[in-house]
Write an enzyme that holds these catalytic residues in place. Structure first.
Site, PDB file in Angstrom:
ATOM      1  N   ASN A  11       0.917  -1.216   0.091  1.00 33.26           N
ATOM      2  CA  ASN A  11       0.070  -0.016  -0.002  1.00 33.26           C
ATOM      3  C   ASN A  11       0.946   1.388   0.041  1.00 33.26           C
ATOM      4  OD1 ASN A  11      -1.895   1.972   0.673  1.00 33.26           O
ATOM      5  ND2 ASN A  11      -2.426   1.272   2.560  1.00 33.26           N
ATOM      6  N   TRP A  12       0.991   1.745  -1.200  1.00 34.05           N
ATOM      7  CA  TRP A  12       1.814   3.115  -1.411  1.00 34.05           C
ATOM      8  C   TRP A  12       1.354   4.316  -0.441  1.00 34.05           C
ATOM      9  CZ3 TRP A  12       4.181   2.911  -6.983  1.00 34.05           C
ATOM     10  CH2 TRP A  12       5.010   1.486  -7.180  1.00 34.05           C
ATOM     11  N   LYS A  13       0.231   4.249  -0.262  1.00 29.99           N
ATOM     12  CA  LYS A  13      -0.488   5.815   0.435  1.00 29.99           C
ATOM     13  C   LYS A  13      -0.214   6.399  -0.518  1.00 29.99           C
ATOM     14  CE  LYS A  13      -0.099   3.102   4.790  1.00 29.99           C
ATOM     15  NZ  LYS A  13       0.124   3.328   6.128  1.00 29.99           N
ATOM     16  N   HIS A  97      -9.233   1.226   5.187  1.00 30.00           N
ATOM     17  CA  HIS A  97      -8.245   1.449   5.667  1.00 30.00           C
ATOM     18  C   HIS A  97      -8.230   2.329   7.122  1.00 30.00           C
ATOM     19  CE1 HIS A  97      -4.192   2.666   6.540  1.00 30.00           C
ATOM     20  NE2 HIS A  97      -3.898   1.506   6.106  1.00 30.00           N
ATOM     21  N   GLU A  99      -6.629   4.899   8.178  1.00 31.63           N
ATOM     22  CA  GLU A  99      -6.738   6.164   7.709  1.00 31.63           C
ATOM     23  C   GLU A  99      -7.924   6.942   7.197  1.00 31.63           C
ATOM     24  OE1 GLU A  99      -2.874   5.520   5.664  1.00 31.63           O
ATOM     25  OE2 GLU A  99      -1.941   4.729   7.554  1.00 31.63           O
ATOM     26  N   GLU A 171      -5.406  -4.808  10.682  1.00 32.43           N
ATOM     27  CA  GLU A 171      -4.463  -3.995  10.893  1.00 32.43           C
ATOM     28  C   GLU A 171      -4.616  -3.088  12.393  1.00 32.43           C
ATOM     29  OE1 GLU A 171      -2.452  -2.669   6.933  1.00 32.43           O
ATOM     30  OE2 GLU A 171      -4.289  -1.391   7.210  1.00 32.43           O
ATOM     31  N   GLY A 177       2.509   2.048  10.932  1.00 35.05           N
ATOM     32  CA  GLY A 177       3.575   3.023  10.799  1.00 35.05           C
ATOM     33  C   GLY A 177       4.245   3.556  12.114  1.00 35.05           C
ATOM     34  N   SER A 217       3.288  -2.296  10.350  1.00 39.47           N
ATOM     35  CA  SER A 217       4.821  -2.413  10.588  1.00 39.47           C
ATOM     36  C   SER A 217       5.278  -3.693  10.337  1.00 39.47           C
ATOM     37  CB  SER A 217       5.108  -2.109  12.146  1.00 39.47           C
ATOM     38  OG  SER A 217       4.877  -0.636  12.183  1.00 39.47           O
ATOM     39  N   GLY A 238       2.854  -0.874   4.231  1.00 36.47           N
ATOM     40  CA  GLY A 238       3.010   0.094   4.041  1.00 36.47           C
ATOM     41  C   GLY A 238       4.358   0.764   3.607  1.00 36.47           C
ATOM     42  N   GLY A 239       4.832   1.157   4.965  1.00 39.47           N
ATOM     43  CA  GLY A 239       6.246   1.798   4.832  1.00 39.47           C
ATOM     44  C   GLY A 239       7.429   0.735   4.019  1.00 39.47           C
TER      45      GLY A 239
END
Ligand code: PGA
Length: 255
Positions: A11-13, A97, A99, A171, A177, A217, A238-239
């Site tokens: 997930n590149w956000k 998600h 966010e 999640e 993150g 993470s 993500g990251g």
């Protein structure tokens, strides 16, 4: 060993420009694992979907979006519809998600509408759920997860059928993150509860076949132990999906 094929999603956000997206997608495409053994998905921002599609070429990598509206077209300024995403080459869409829930006010009701619509238009929803740190500390994790599942999958529950391609992603909000991963045992406990809930709401076969991803993470150094859990079928990353080296390590975790 369960029969579910691992599913690893990046997930590149809201990250990476055109050049960076191309470079990253090409590097991943060169190292794509055997699609009979692992499904790999990239979810770039809307504006990079076409670029990434081109960079992937014929490599066995799936494309996904990070959100979608429920209507196919109309006066919805700023929104993108499921048929538009299908046309752009997406097979999946991440919905709900944390966010989207916390920063953009998405409720279970909205996520349910989006998931129902996405699946009608041929997009496989990846429905996200997860508790906050406060909820976990108050021992409310199970209650929160079940209430999010009940609300976000309401239309499917009413029809007593879950789309076979749908995926769930657990999640924990406190692990996204933050560098704090749930322990493999904590992830397994919730994944096991989700599977039990699915068996009760749908049937044993649905519970046995739905893939449940863990997110929060996930890194090269913890992916193997998380993936070793019997009810963890993949990762939503993500990251660590923004760097070729770490994401390739993650998607090739079993080789
Ligand atoms: P993270 O994000 O891997 O950076 O924790 C996961 C996600 O939000 O899907």
């Amino acid at each position: 060993m369960n029969q579910r094929k691992p599913f690893m999603a990046g997930n590149w956000k809201m990250n990476l420009n055109r050049e960076e997206s191309t470079e990253l997608a090409k590097a991943i495409a060169r190292q794509a694992p055997d699609p009979d053994r692992v499904d790999v998905l990239l979810a770039p921002p809307f504006t990079s979907i076409a670029t990434v599609r081109e960079a992937i070429g014929g490599a066995p990598i799936l494309l996904g979006a990070q959100n979608a509206h429920w209507e196919p077209h109309g006066a919805f300024t700023g929104e993108v519809s499921p048929p538009m995403l299908v046309e752009a080459g997406c097979s999946h869409v991440i919905l709900g998600h944390s966010e989207r829930r916390s920063l953009f006010g998405e409720t279970d009701e909205i996520i349910d509408r989006k998931a129902d619509s996405a699946s009608r238009f041929g997009l496989a929803p990846i429905v996200c759920i997860g508790e906050t740190l406060e909820e976990r500390e108050r021992h409310r994790t199970r209650e929160i997860i079940e209430s999010q599942l009940r609300g976000s999958l309401r239309s499917f529950r009413e029809r007593k059928m879950l789309p076979p391609a749908l995926l769930l992603a657990y999640e924990p909000v406190w692990a996204i993150g933050t560098g704090k991963t749930a322990t493999p045992e904590q992830a397994q406990e919730v994944h096991g509860q989700i599977r039990k809930w699915l068996a009760g709401q749908f049937d044993a076969k649905t519970a046995e076949t739905v893939r449940i991803l863990y997110g929060g993470s996930v890194k090269p150094d913890n992916v193997k132990e998380i993936m070793a859990m019997p009810d963890v079928d993949g990762a939503l990353v993500g990251g660590a999906s923004l760097k070729a080296g770490s994401f390739i390590h993650i998607i090739r975790f079993e080789f």
